[in-house]
Write an enzyme that holds these catalytic residues in place. Structure first.
Site, PDB file in Angstrom:
ATOM      1  N   SER A 135      10.490  84.736 -24.962  1.00  0.00           N
ATOM      2  CA  SER A 135       9.878  86.061 -24.857  1.00  0.00           C
ATOM      3  C   SER A 135       8.389  85.983 -25.196  1.00  0.00           C
ATOM      4  CB  SER A 135      10.581  87.041 -25.800  1.00  0.00           C
ATOM      5  OG  SER A 135      10.113  86.853 -27.110  1.00  0.00           O
ATOM      6  N   GLU A 178      25.671  97.788 -17.367  1.00  0.00           N
ATOM      7  CA  GLU A 178      26.775  97.772 -18.331  1.00  0.00           C
ATOM      8  C   GLU A 178      26.436  96.698 -19.367  1.00  0.00           C
ATOM      9  OE1 GLU A 178      29.327  99.870 -18.313  1.00  0.00           O
ATOM     10  OE2 GLU A 178      28.570 100.798 -16.481  1.00  0.00           O
ATOM     11  N   ARG A 195      17.038  73.679 -35.983  1.00  0.00           N
ATOM     12  CA  ARG A 195      17.112  74.712 -34.944  1.00  0.00           C
ATOM     13  C   ARG A 195      16.993  74.098 -33.550  1.00  0.00           C
ATOM     14  NH1 ARG A 195      16.430  79.942 -36.077  1.00  0.00           N
ATOM     15  NH2 ARG A 195      15.297  80.251 -34.144  1.00  0.00           N
ATOM     16  N   ASP A 234      21.249  84.379 -27.184  1.00  0.00           N
ATOM     17  CA  ASP A 234      20.828  84.412 -28.588  1.00  0.00           C
ATOM     18  C   ASP A 234      21.777  83.582 -29.461  1.00  0.00           C
ATOM     19  OD1 ASP A 234      19.264  85.132 -30.706  1.00  0.00           O
ATOM     20  OD2 ASP A 234      20.167  87.103 -30.978  1.00  0.00           O
ATOM     21  N   GLY A 235      21.229  83.075 -30.568  1.00  0.00           N
ATOM     22  CA  GLY A 235      22.075  82.433 -31.576  1.00  0.00           C
ATOM     23  C   GLY A 235      21.970  80.923 -31.649  1.00  0.00           C
ATOM     24  N   ASN A 276       7.997  85.199 -28.708  1.00  0.00           N
ATOM     25  CA  ASN A 276       8.469  83.921 -29.276  1.00  0.00           C
ATOM     26  C   ASN A 276       7.332  82.974 -29.680  1.00  0.00           C
ATOM     27  OD1 ASN A 276      11.522  83.703 -27.277  1.00  0.00           O
ATOM     28  ND2 ASN A 276      11.243  84.473 -29.349  1.00  0.00           N
TER      29      ASN A 276
HETATM   30  C1  FPP Z   1      17.449  82.558 -28.896  1.00  0.00           C
HETATM   31  O1  FPP Z   1      18.126  81.974 -29.983  1.00  0.00           O
HETATM   32  C2  FPP Z   1      17.142  81.544 -27.921  1.00  0.00           C
HETATM   33  C3  FPP Z   1      15.888  81.226 -27.489  1.00  0.00           C
HETATM   34  C4  FPP Z   1      14.667  81.884 -27.961  1.00  0.00           C
HETATM   35  C5  FPP Z   1      15.685  80.130 -26.531  1.00  0.00           C
HETATM   36  C6  FPP Z   1      16.670  80.033 -25.418  1.00  0.00           C
HETATM   37  C7  FPP Z   1      16.607  78.679 -24.894  1.00  0.00           C
HETATM   38  C8  FPP Z   1      17.635  77.969 -24.447  1.00  0.00           C
HETATM   39  C9  FPP Z   1      19.008  78.486 -24.288  1.00  0.00           C
HETATM   40  C10 FPP Z   1      17.358  76.569 -24.098  1.00  0.00           C
HETATM   41  C11 FPP Z   1      17.477  76.231 -22.678  1.00  0.00           C
HETATM   42  C12 FPP Z   1      16.741  77.099 -21.745  1.00  0.00           C
HETATM   43  C13 FPP Z   1      16.167  76.634 -20.627  1.00  0.00           C
HETATM   44  C14 FPP Z   1      15.646  77.556 -19.622  1.00  0.00           C
HETATM   45  C15 FPP Z   1      16.046  75.198 -20.381  1.00  0.00           C
HETATM   46  P1  FPP Z   1      17.429  81.971 -31.387  1.00  0.00           P
HETATM   47  O2  FPP Z   1      16.648  80.718 -31.535  1.00  0.00           O
HETATM   48  O3  FPP Z   1      16.619  83.226 -31.552  1.00  0.00           O
HETATM   49  O4  FPP Z   1      18.653  81.958 -32.334  1.00  0.00           O
HETATM   50  P2  FPP Z   1      18.768  82.698 -33.742  1.00  0.00           P
HETATM   51  O5  FPP Z   1      18.651  84.165 -33.465  1.00  0.00           O
HETATM   52  O6  FPP Z   1      20.123  82.300 -34.208  1.00  0.00           O
HETATM   53  O7  FPP Z   1      17.668  82.174 -34.599  1.00  0.00           O
END
Ligand code: FPP
Length: 247
Positions: A70, A212, A38, A25-26, A73
């Site tokens: 998810s 954990e 983003r 996350d983040g 998403n």
């Molecule tokens: C959550 O951060 C992250 C995601 C929904 C996407 C995760 C994707 C990656 C790490 C890219 C690479 C992955 C693969 C498998 C190639 P957020 O966007 O919700 O961040 P925020 O909470 O700060 O808005």
């Protein structure tokens, strides 16, 4: 290289978790704080994922599962969803041979059949390529929701009962686990979430029953191999009781 070894040597290899799950996350916040789009956060997050998988490979972890997308998403703006899907495609294209060389066994969890035919093909090709590998079981949860996974398993077993394949009494923890996307994987020992929120967000609900938990304020793009190892060391000091008493 020597620095990498130093980082890895901090961990007691006897006390490693078998299965680590990560809520990455983040990315969005990391980008916004820097005045970036983003999407730049997601690209940076992809680089972090590569580094963390390398640590998992070097430590020979049994399983690493990451939450990439998810079932909820899809509610994000179209442009962001499209960008994420393009990133998955790019990641598979760029990384599959290197993952294969590292003996990684790739699997996808979730409703991948709802992705475009192109991405589904890439997923099929990459997982097929690595299907006989014996190293880290690397699972990417994409279009995944824990409740959705449990419902799909329940529907599958209900169908098996309806067609007389099994009796209701044959629905046990073990047969239920076999009907989940994670069939054959050990339960989650350590669940890491970056970026400060202290929740599970529908990730691996069944599998994390006794996990954990490790929460850090670090945003995913900044999550380093050092901090990953810190989480593993922290885990090695946890006393696990699984509902029993201290042995
Ligand atoms: C959550 O951060 C992250 C995601 C929904 C996407 C995760 C994707 C990656 C790490 C890219 C690479 C992955 C693969 C498998 C190639 P957020 O966007 O919700 O961040 P925020 O909470 O700060 O808005």
């Amino acid at each position: 290289m020597i620095r990498d070894e130093e980082i890895l040597n901090r961990v007691d290899k006897e006390k490693l978790p078998r299965h680590v799950a990560i809520i990455m996350d983040g990315n969005g916040r990391w980008a916004s704080y820097r005045g970036l789009l983003r999407s730049a956060g997601h690209s940076a997050g992809m680089k972090t994922l590569k580094k963390i998988l390398t640590v998992a490979v070097n430590l020979n972890l049994e399983a690493l599962t990451v939450y990439a997308f998810s079932t909820e998403n899809w509610k994000r703006p179209h442009a962001e969803v499209d960008f994420l899907l393009k990133l998955f495609s790019e990641y598979l294209e760029k990384e599959k041979l290197e993952m294969h060389e590292k003996n990684v066994r790739l699997r996808f969890l979730g409703r991948v059949e709802e992705f475009s035919a192109g991405i589904q093909n890439q997923i099929r090709e990459a997982t097929q390529l690595m299907k006989n590998n014996t190293g880290v079981k690397f699972n990417i949860a994409a279009n995944y929701g824990g409740q959705d996974e449990i419902l799909r398993a329940a529907q599958k077993l209900a169908q098996d009962v309806a067609t007389g394949k099994i009796s209701p009494a044959q629905i046990t923890a073990s047969t239920f686990e076999d009907a989940l996307d994670t069939c054959g994987l050990p339960p989650v020992d350590l669940l890491i979430r970056t970026s400060g929120d202290i929740r599970i967000s529908n990730f691996l609900l069944w599998q994390s029953a006794y996990a954990e938990l490790f929460f850090t304020n670090t945003q995913w793009p900044e999550f380093s191999p050092e901090e990953f190892v810190d989480a593993l060391i922290d885990f090695s000091h946890r006393e696990r009781k699984f509902g029993g008493v201290k042995s």
